[in-house]
Design an enzyme around this catalytic site. Structure first.
Site, PDB file in Angstrom:
ATOM      1  N   GLY A   5      48.870  85.205 -50.509  1.00 48.97           N
ATOM      2  CA  GLY A   5      48.899  85.351 -51.964  1.00 48.97           C
ATOM      3  C   GLY A   5      47.738  84.559 -52.520  1.00 48.97           C
ATOM      4  N   GLU A   6      48.017  83.619 -53.395  1.00 48.61           N
ATOM      5  CA  GLU A   6      46.963  82.800 -53.994  1.00 48.61           C
ATOM      6  C   GLU A   6      47.409  81.345 -53.897  1.00 48.61           C
ATOM      7  OE1 GLU A   6      43.563  81.690 -55.541  1.00 48.61           O
ATOM      8  OE2 GLU A   6      45.418  81.055 -56.511  1.00 48.61           O
ATOM      9  N   SER A   7      46.674  80.574 -53.107  1.00 46.03           N
ATOM     10  CA  SER A   7      47.149  79.236 -52.749  1.00 46.03           C
ATOM     11  C   SER A   7      47.270  78.302 -53.950  1.00 46.03           C
ATOM     12  CB  SER A   7      46.249  78.625 -51.679  1.00 46.03           C
ATOM     13  OG  SER A   7      44.902  78.595 -52.104  1.00 46.03           O
TER      14      SER A   7
ATOM     15  N   CYS B  75      47.390  83.223 -44.302  1.00 43.93           N
ATOM     16  CA  CYS B  75      46.342  83.313 -45.323  1.00 43.93           C
ATOM     17  C   CYS B  75      46.494  82.195 -46.353  1.00 43.93           C
ATOM     18  CB  CYS B  75      46.323  84.714 -45.921  1.00 43.93           C
ATOM     19  SG  CYS B  75      44.739  85.111 -46.652  1.00 43.93           S
TER      20      CYS B  75
ATOM     21  N   ARG C  51      38.277  78.225 -47.989  1.00 45.49           N
ATOM     22  CA  ARG C  51      38.858  79.365 -48.733  1.00 45.49           C
ATOM     23  C   ARG C  51      37.838  80.487 -48.871  1.00 45.49           C
ATOM     24  NH1 ARG C  51      40.732  78.129 -54.442  1.00 45.49           N
ATOM     25  NH2 ARG C  51      41.912  80.061 -54.258  1.00 45.49           N
TER      26      ARG C  51
ATOM     27  N   ILE D 183      42.380  89.479 -45.871  1.00 42.95           N
ATOM     28  CA  ILE D 183      42.198  89.763 -47.299  1.00 42.95           C
ATOM     29  C   ILE D 183      41.768  88.472 -47.996  1.00 42.95           C
ATOM     30  CG2 ILE D 183      43.272  90.625 -49.413  1.00 42.95           C
ATOM     31  CD1 ILE D 183      45.434  91.920 -47.539  1.00 42.95           C
ATOM     32  N   ARG D 184      40.516  88.437 -48.440  1.00 44.73           N
ATOM     33  CA  ARG D 184      39.970  87.195 -49.040  1.00 44.73           C
ATOM     34  C   ARG D 184      40.475  85.972 -48.260  1.00 44.73           C
ATOM     35  NH1 ARG D 184      37.486  87.186 -53.614  1.00 44.73           N
ATOM     36  NH2 ARG D 184      38.381  85.273 -54.404  1.00 44.73           N
TER      37      ARG D 184
ATOM     38  N   HIS E  72      47.115  88.602 -41.825  1.00 45.11           N
ATOM     39  CA  HIS E  72      48.449  88.969 -42.326  1.00 45.11           C
ATOM     40  C   HIS E  72      49.277  89.707 -41.278  1.00 45.11           C
ATOM     41  CE1 HIS E  72      47.707  87.914 -46.575  1.00 45.11           C
ATOM     42  NE2 HIS E  72      46.454  88.193 -46.274  1.00 45.11           N
TER      43      HIS E  72
ATOM     44  N   GLU F 226      52.281  90.004 -41.162  1.00 42.84           N
ATOM     45  CA  GLU F 226      53.492  90.568 -41.783  1.00 42.84           C
ATOM     46  C   GLU F 226      53.267  92.024 -42.202  1.00 42.84           C
ATOM     47  OE1 GLU F 226      51.515  88.332 -42.927  1.00 42.84           O
ATOM     48  OE2 GLU F 226      51.125  88.534 -45.062  1.00 42.84           O
TER      49      GLU F 226
HETATM   50  N1  GLN Z   1      42.012  83.696 -51.216  1.00 45.17           N
HETATM   51  C1  GLN Z   1      43.390  83.337 -51.329  1.00 45.17           C
HETATM   52  C2  GLN Z   1      43.565  81.829 -51.598  1.00 45.17           C
HETATM   53  O1  GLN Z   1      42.629  81.101 -51.596  1.00 45.17           O
HETATM   54  C3  GLN Z   1      44.152  83.699 -50.064  1.00 45.17           C
HETATM   55  C4  GLN Z   1      44.186  85.207 -49.893  1.00 45.17           C
HETATM   56  C5  GLN Z   1      45.423  85.748 -49.235  1.00 45.17           C
HETATM   57  O2  GLN Z   1      46.417  85.055 -49.038  1.00 45.17           O
HETATM   58  N2  GLN Z   1      45.383  87.021 -48.943  1.00 45.17           N
HETATM   59  O3  GLN Z   1      44.628  81.400 -51.848  1.00 45.17           O
END
Ligand code: GLN
Length: 199
Positions: free
Chosen positions: A49-51, A81, A110, A138-139, A179, A181
């Site tokens: 997700g987004e940390s 991630c 990151r 993903i990113r 990922h 999952e």
């Molecule tokens: N770029 C996101 C972060 O810094 C991580 C991306 C992800 O969990 N798919 O949190």
């Protein structure tokens, strides 16, 4: 431990996919949004997700310190991630106020794979598995540096990022940049379930 209950930190991110993966492995799977739910768990998954968002929500929901505390006291945890970032002791390219729960003696960078390439996928050899896993990034972060106690489970094999560490384990903690999952191959979750049962 007979049937462990594994929580998924359910503040933001791909919670459902983790719950589904764990559900296929014959363990109890519980979405964790409050401290009482965390207490009911033997182990915790920190999703992608987004940390920074997840860390802030964890503060708001009064889960940040309890999660940090349980990890310190030996609760098994698996981060994917953004979840890997949350388990890292050190973060490069984080926000100025970025907080992590920590536990893993690693430095993560990151969004390390380049901002133009938001996502990519590839097959990776993974320690403990006899055939490669298909990894979706993903990113994603990569692991820039590991401490002595950290075991490297997977590195990128092809392209510009070849050699970069993307999966690690240290005692009761596991993390992947990608990922596992997503999709139907739950062998990495299964390794985590084994780790939980051994703890
Ligand atoms: N770029 C996101 C972060 O810094 C991580 C991306 C992800 O969990 N798919 O949190």
């Amino acid at each position: 431990m007979t049937t462990p209950t594994i929580g998924v930190l359910a503040l933001q991110g791909d919670v459902r996919e983790h719950l589904r993966a764990l559900g296929t492995l014959g363990v109890g799977a519980l979405a964790v949004r409050r401290p009482s739910e965390l207490e009911a768990c033997d182990a915790l998954v920190l999703p992608g997700g987004e940390s920074t968002t997840m860390a802030k929500l964890a503060r708001t929901f009064e889960l940040f310190e309890p999660v940090r505390d349980r990890i310190k006291r030996g609760m098994p945890a698996f981060g994917t991630c953004a979840g890997m970032i949350l388990l890292a002791e050190r973060v490069e390219d984080g926000t100025a106020d970025q907080e992590t729960m920590g536990g893993l003696d690693i430095t993560v960078r990151r969004n390390a794979f380049g901002r133009q390439v938001d996502s990519f996928e590839g097959d990776l050899a993974f320690a403990g598995l006899d055939s490669p896993v298909h990894a979706l990034f993903i990113r994603a972060p990569w692991v820039e540096q590991v401490g002595e106690a950290v075991q490297v489970l997977a590195t990128v094999t092809h392209g510009e990022a070849a050699g970069r560490i993307v999966a690690v384990r240290q005692d009761h903690l596991m993390a992947t940049s990608f990922h596992p999952e997503v999709g139907a191959d739950h062998r990495i979750h299964s390794l985590f379930v084994d780790l939980v049962k051994q703890s």
